[in-house]
Design a protein around this motif. Structure first.
Motif, mmCIF file in Angstrom:
data_model
loop_
_atom_site.group_PDB
_atom_site.id
_atom_site.type_symbol
_atom_site.label_atom_id
_atom_site.label_comp_id
_atom_site.label_asym_id
_atom_site.label_seq_id
_atom_site.Cartn_x
_atom_site.Cartn_y
_atom_site.Cartn_z
ATOM 1 N N LYS A 69 0.816 -1.209 0.000
ATOM 2 C CA LYS A 69 0.000 0.000 0.000
ATOM 3 C C LYS A 69 0.853 1.264 0.000
ATOM 4 N N TYR A 75 0.794 4.097 -2.794
ATOM 5 C CA TYR A 75 -0.428 4.898 -2.748
ATOM 6 C C TYR A 75 -0.323 5.955 -1.656
ATOM 7 N N GLY A 101 -2.243 9.592 -1.322
ATOM 8 C CA GLY A 101 -3.579 9.012 -1.229
ATOM 9 C C GLY A 101 -4.027 8.811 0.206
ATOM 10 N N GLU A 106 -12.126 8.517 -1.328
ATOM 11 C CA GLU A 106 -10.835 9.163 -1.507
ATOM 12 C C GLU A 106 -10.897 10.615 -1.042
ATOM 13 N N LEU A 133 -4.242 9.425 -9.574
ATOM 14 C CA LEU A 133 -4.426 8.043 -9.143
ATOM 15 C C LEU A 133 -3.902 7.067 -10.184
ATOM 16 N N ILE A 187 -0.337 5.826 -9.902
ATOM 17 C CA ILE A 187 -0.018 4.882 -8.824
ATOM 18 C C ILE A 187 -0.198 3.469 -9.357
ATOM 19 N N ARG A 200 -3.202 0.567 -5.533
ATOM 20 C CA ARG A 200 -4.559 1.131 -5.396
ATOM 21 C C ARG A 200 -5.534 0.072 -4.908
ATOM 22 N N ALA A 259 -4.968 -0.508 -1.236
ATOM 23 C CA ALA A 259 -5.468 0.591 -0.410
ATOM 24 C C ALA A 259 -6.949 0.453 -0.110
#
Length: 1009
Positions: free
Chosen positions: A335, A338, A343, A351, A366, A369, A374, A377
């Motif tokens: 993660k 991100y 993020g 988000e 985004l 990434i 993503r 996350a």
């Protein structure tokens, strides 16, 4: 000397060029690791104090104190560790040896001690890594029944690291051997490699070739480790030093005892002012953990020691502390891209980090990434497996709630990972934010909130455990006076039937030893241990603050070291002693095994050991691992005369009973029951008694024994508290005439009592003893009144009896041998204290209200002279019966004449202790005002089971044709009012087994539903 050739130049150049990208990849990986760790919450408690932390780091590093907990591994790992650190110098030396076979470090390279050290180092690396390879193979997961501690570990990574280390060690040996073959050297410095050199040709190029091989193995290690920054088996060589230095306890202790406070943004969270939108309530996301927690995840070596000790894993539960840490590590690093890109999601999963000017997700940012980051996350930290990688939980709820917080994982971890703190943090988020927890905990939380105890019992029942004791238990009512200890009974000790026996045993032992103690009675409420371990931090703090306020009232004006509390429950011990200081409550807390052991050593308790059945002792987790109390209970077991048979897992490796971490209140649905596993281990010792020092452990082990006895195993085995064993042995040493001790040695009291005559106690004097007429020489009674009371005991005042002394008799008749002695004249002034009996003398009998008596007692009463009328005043202390003896009969006041049988008296009726003073006005006797009682709960008297209620206080009217008895002394005047408030002594009926006596809807821990 130089042996540089074109070949060696080529080899050296290739090695130097290839090493550049390897070093770059390695350092870039290290930087990404640092960035990821910095994503955690701040924690400013880990840096200082510097010197104690650095000292502890050096101790654990040099002495290998943590690793040596597994002795078969410690020595081998130490050789490899030292070989890696010092061997780095030999590895870097290979850069020069690749170009010039005769190269060595300036200044030290040709120094004899350095050369000898390198010789030993090469041998040590090879021997150590071969030993570790063998150990890993012998503990390979191919072993059945989940016995391997390496189950779930990455084997390709382990094999890779082991191979590199082995090549490095052999490289040191062969480079030195080839140098010796070409250039020679001291036989001492080359004591081993000179024998290897005989197998090699004297060729300088061979030195460079071995050096390059050694160099390349190291470069491959840099490349692979730099790419895989989650390879803890390799990275712990660097991160472990930081993890040990930044450990929670700066004194070197492990992260056990008190749970880590709930923190947010580097500060302890104030729940009244906290905002769930901005503050972290525990850990609901990877970034909610502190940076130290992320360092923990990074440092895990996958050795599996925690897994091998975990009671959940060893009984078929899905929890493995190692796999939990590895899952959190892999999730965090997956993660991290991100999070590093900015993020962030809110609690609803929307988000809020990468958004445009309108607050909508910025798709362009985004998209930069990696998709895997993503997806990662969006996964919940705690959640069930759904089969969809995008929504699968990282930690399954069954894994999270299987933990008993026993601390075995933390105790065994060689790099000081704090597993329990991380589990509690995740539970906090689930309870406080998600309201997601096992259904059984709902009843626990409600009972704690409403009733102040897990069983949901009434506070008014907290003193029922003391009803059948032979002495009055002092209860705090606003004046702690010179009392030494506050006896914290706890919820289990007050409500659970088996734990009540322990509470009574401890109270009796303190009483016998003459310890000045007091209880809170209805003033107690749960310490909140189970609430905190279950994640309900708000409820814990509420209960804790309530108790702290009570303690501060009790100990007002006392220094911290004089605020002494003795407890029977290790969970209470840990909460009050280790966690209440986090909220401002600092007290001196001792476990009952510690205090009793001290009393035995000080000869205030004299156990008489007799040959006893074999006994095994179970270490409670919160007494042993969490608080390092191992010896005191074992010494008490030995003092009681039992032969101790230790279980294979004992001491710091003791297996949990299964009740910790609020598991006491939850059912086990998976695998074998933890308490049954522990019971099986105890029964295997063939002991007849299983001793422990925790009410939770006793419940769980008792249920385990019951389960096994149903299948024909463990017949006659009993689970007892250590205090109960000690009480039995102490009572063996007390003669019949001595029921309590004093601050002197009980042995001396026993000798004095044994040599005195006649051997009669207050409970042995017939209640129908005749009262002496007032007309016979009143002066003869004076010496007894002048006798000074014996010293010792608690010297307590008011309604409290002095432990350690025989109970003073109430309105007693003279000794049987002096029945003709006239009654004493009333004493004037003074404290109006009752005279204590001289050692060796019979205690005077009580004059009590009339009561139905057996026929033989009635006959004796019909021939007795008129009994003295009970008088008021004095300290209102009641006589206690000798433990194990029947209650003394009470002399009935005559209504018409001494010829009337006692059985003719009407059945008495109980009255409360608050009865007005004029209840006895019709007696015609003059008495001083009733003093205010300083002890007890001032509760209405209850009728003892199976006995008639005590009679109302009233004085007998002398018959017209009988001589009027002399006015009783003021010190005897307490009988009437005291008797009005006390139930008749009796032997209570045997309590029926009732399990945990939990309310409907709750379960009985330790047994199947």
């Amino acid at each position: 000397m130089s042996d540089v050739t074109s070949v060696t130049l080529t080899l050296g150049t290739i090695a130097a060029v290839l090493s550049i990208p390897c070093w770059i990849i390695f350092f870039s990986g290290a930087w990404r690791m640092v960035q990821t760790i910095r994503l955690g919450q701040p924690d400013g408690t880990r840096l200082f104090p510097i010197l104690p932390r650095f000292k502890q780091l050096m101790v654990e590093f040099a002495a290998h104190t943590r690793m040596n907990k597994f002795r078969t591994v410690g020595w081998a790992h130490w050789l490899v560790m030292v070989g890696f650190l010092l061997g780095s110098a030999a590895w870097l030396e290979a850069y020069g040896e690749a170009f010039n076979p005769h190269f060595h470090w300036p200044f030290i390279g040709d120094w004899g001690p350095w050369s000898f050290l390198m010789e030993v180092l090469g041998i040590g690396i090879v021997v150590g890594i071969i030993a570790l390879i063998i150990i890993r193979q012998r503990n390979h997961p191919r072993r059945p029944d989940r016995m391997s501690r390496f189950a779930g570990s990455s084997f390709w990574q382990a094999y890779f690291v082991e191979a590199v280390v082995l090549v490095e060690g052999l490289g040191v040996i062969f480079v030195r051997a080839s140098k010796y073959a070409v250039y020679g050297g001291s036989n001492v410095e080359y004591f081993f490699t000179r024998w290897v050199a005989e197998l090699l040709p004297a060729e300088p190029l061979l030195v460079s070739i071995f050096a390059v091989i050694k160099l390349f193995s190291g470069l491959i290690w840099l490349l692979i480790v730099g790419r895989y920054i989650t390879m803890g088996v390799a990275w712990h060589r660097f991160s472990a030093f930081f993890n040990i230095y930044f450990k929670r306890e700066d004194d070197g202790g492990v992260a056990l005892g008190a749970a880590k406070p709930m923190m947010s943004n580097g500060q302890v969270l104030e729940l009244e002012e906290a905002d769930p939108e901005t503050d972290s309530f525990g850990a609901g996301k990877a970034e909610d953990f502190s940076w130290k927690a992320l360092l923990d995840f990074t440092t895990c070596t996958e050795c599996g020691r925690c897994q091998s000790q975990c009671p959940a894993w060893n009984t078929g539960k899905p929890l493995s502390p190692k796999l939990l840490i590895l899952a959190l590590r892999d999730h965090t690093y997956a993660k991290a891209p991100y999070l590093l890109a900015g993020g962030r999601k809110d609690m609803a999963g929307e988000e809020i980090g990468l958004v445009d000017s309108d607050g909508n997700p910025d798709e362009a940012k985004l998209a930069k990434i990696p998709e895997d980051a993503r997806i990662e996350a969006g996964r919940p930290l705690v959640g069930e497996s759904t089969g969809d990688p995008a929504t699968d939980g990282i930690i399954d709820p069954e894994v999270l709630w299987s933990c008993t917080t026993c601390g075995a994982c933390v105790e065994q971890c060689p790099v000081d990972i704090e597993h329990v703190d991380h589990i509690i943090d995740m539970r906090r988020y689930q309870v406080l934010i998600e309201s997601s927890f096992p259904s059984e905990l709902a009843g626990l939380f409600k009972n704690l909130e409403v009733k102040g105890n897990p069983w949901g019992q009434n506070a008014g029942d907290r003193l029922k455990w003391a009803e059948d004791l032979s002495f009055e238990v002092p209860v705090y009512e606003g004046d702690f006076g010179d009392t030494e200890y506050l006896f914290w009974v706890g919820c289990a000790g007050a409500y659970e039937d088996r734990a009540k026996r322990t509470t009574r045993a401890v109270a009796e032992l303190l009483h016998i030893a003459g310890v000045n103690f007091m209880v809170l009675g209805t003033g107690e409420t749960c310490t909140g241990d189970s609430a905190r371990r279950a994640g309900n931090e708000l409820l814990f703090q509420t209960l804790a603050q309530q108790n702290i306020e009570t303690f501060n009232d009790v100990f007002e004006g006392r220094a911290e070291k004089q605020r002494k509390i003795v407890v029977t429950c290790p969970h209470c011990y840990n909460a009050i002693g280790n966690e209440y200081p986090q909220l401002g409550g600092d007290y001196e807390v001792v476990h009952h095994t510690q205090l009793l052991n001290r009393l035995v050593r000080d000869k205030r308790l004299i156990p008489v050991a007799e040959p006893a059945d074999n006994t095994t002792y179970h270490d409670p987790c919160y007494l042993g691992r969490h608080n390092k109390i191992y010896e005191a209970p074992r010494e008490l077991v030995a003092a009681s005369g039992a032969t101790l048979n230790e279980m294979p897992r004992h001491g710091e490796r003791s297996l949990c009973c299964g009740a910790g971490g609020a598991r006491m209140w939850m059912e086990e649905h998976l695998g074998k029951r933890v308490n049954v596993e522990r019971t099986d281990e105890a029964l295997a010792t063939e002991a007849k008694k299983i001793a422990t020092g925790c009410p939770f452990c006793r419940v769980m082990l008792s249920d385990g024994v019951t389960a096994r006895q149903e299948s024909g195993q463990g017949e006659g085995v009993e689970v007892v508290d250590v205090a109960m064993m000690l009480l039995d042995s102490v009572k063996r040493g007390l003669p019949d005439t001595v029921t309590v001790g004093s601050k002197r040695s009980p042995a001396k009291v026993a000798v004095a009592a044994a040599t005195a005559a006649p051997k009669t106690t207050a409970s042995m004097v017939p209640a129908e003893a005749p009262a002496a007429p007032a007309s016979e020489e009143p002066a003869k009674a004076a010496p007894a009144a002048k006798k000074a009371p014996a010293k010792g005991g608690l010297q307590m005042k008011g309604a409290k009896k002095a432990p350690g002394k025989a109970a003073p008799a109430k309105a007693a008749a003279p000794e049987a041998s002096e029945a003709e002695t006239p009654a004493k004249a009333p004493a004037k002034g003074g404290l109006q204290m009752k005279a204590k009996k001289a050692p060796g003398k019979a205690a005077p009998a009580k004059a009590a209200p009339a009561k139905a008596a057996p026929a033989d007692a009635a006959e004796e009463a019909s021939q007795a002279t008129p009994a003295k009328a009970p008088a008021k005043g004095g300290l209102q202390m009641k006589a206690v019966k000798k433990p194990g003896a029947k209650a003394p009969a009470k002399a009935a006041p005559a209504k018409e004449s001494s010829a009337e049988p006692a059985s003719a008296a009407p059945e008495p009726e109980a009255i409360s202790s608050e009865a007005p003073a004029d209840d006895t006005a019709d007696s015609g006797a003059s008495a001083p005002p009733k003093p205010i009682r300083t002890g007890g709960l001032q509760m209405k008297a209850k009728k003892a089971p199976g006995k008639a209620a005590p009679a109302k206080a009233s004085l007998a009217e002398p018959a017209a044709d009988e001589p009027v008895p002399a006015e009783p002394a003021p010190e005897e005047a307490s009988t009437t009012e005291e008797k009005a408030s006390e139930p008749a002594p009796s032997t209570p009926p045997a309590a029926k087994p009732r399990g945990l006596a939990m309310r409907p809807g709750a379960k009985k821990p330790g047994s199947k539903q």
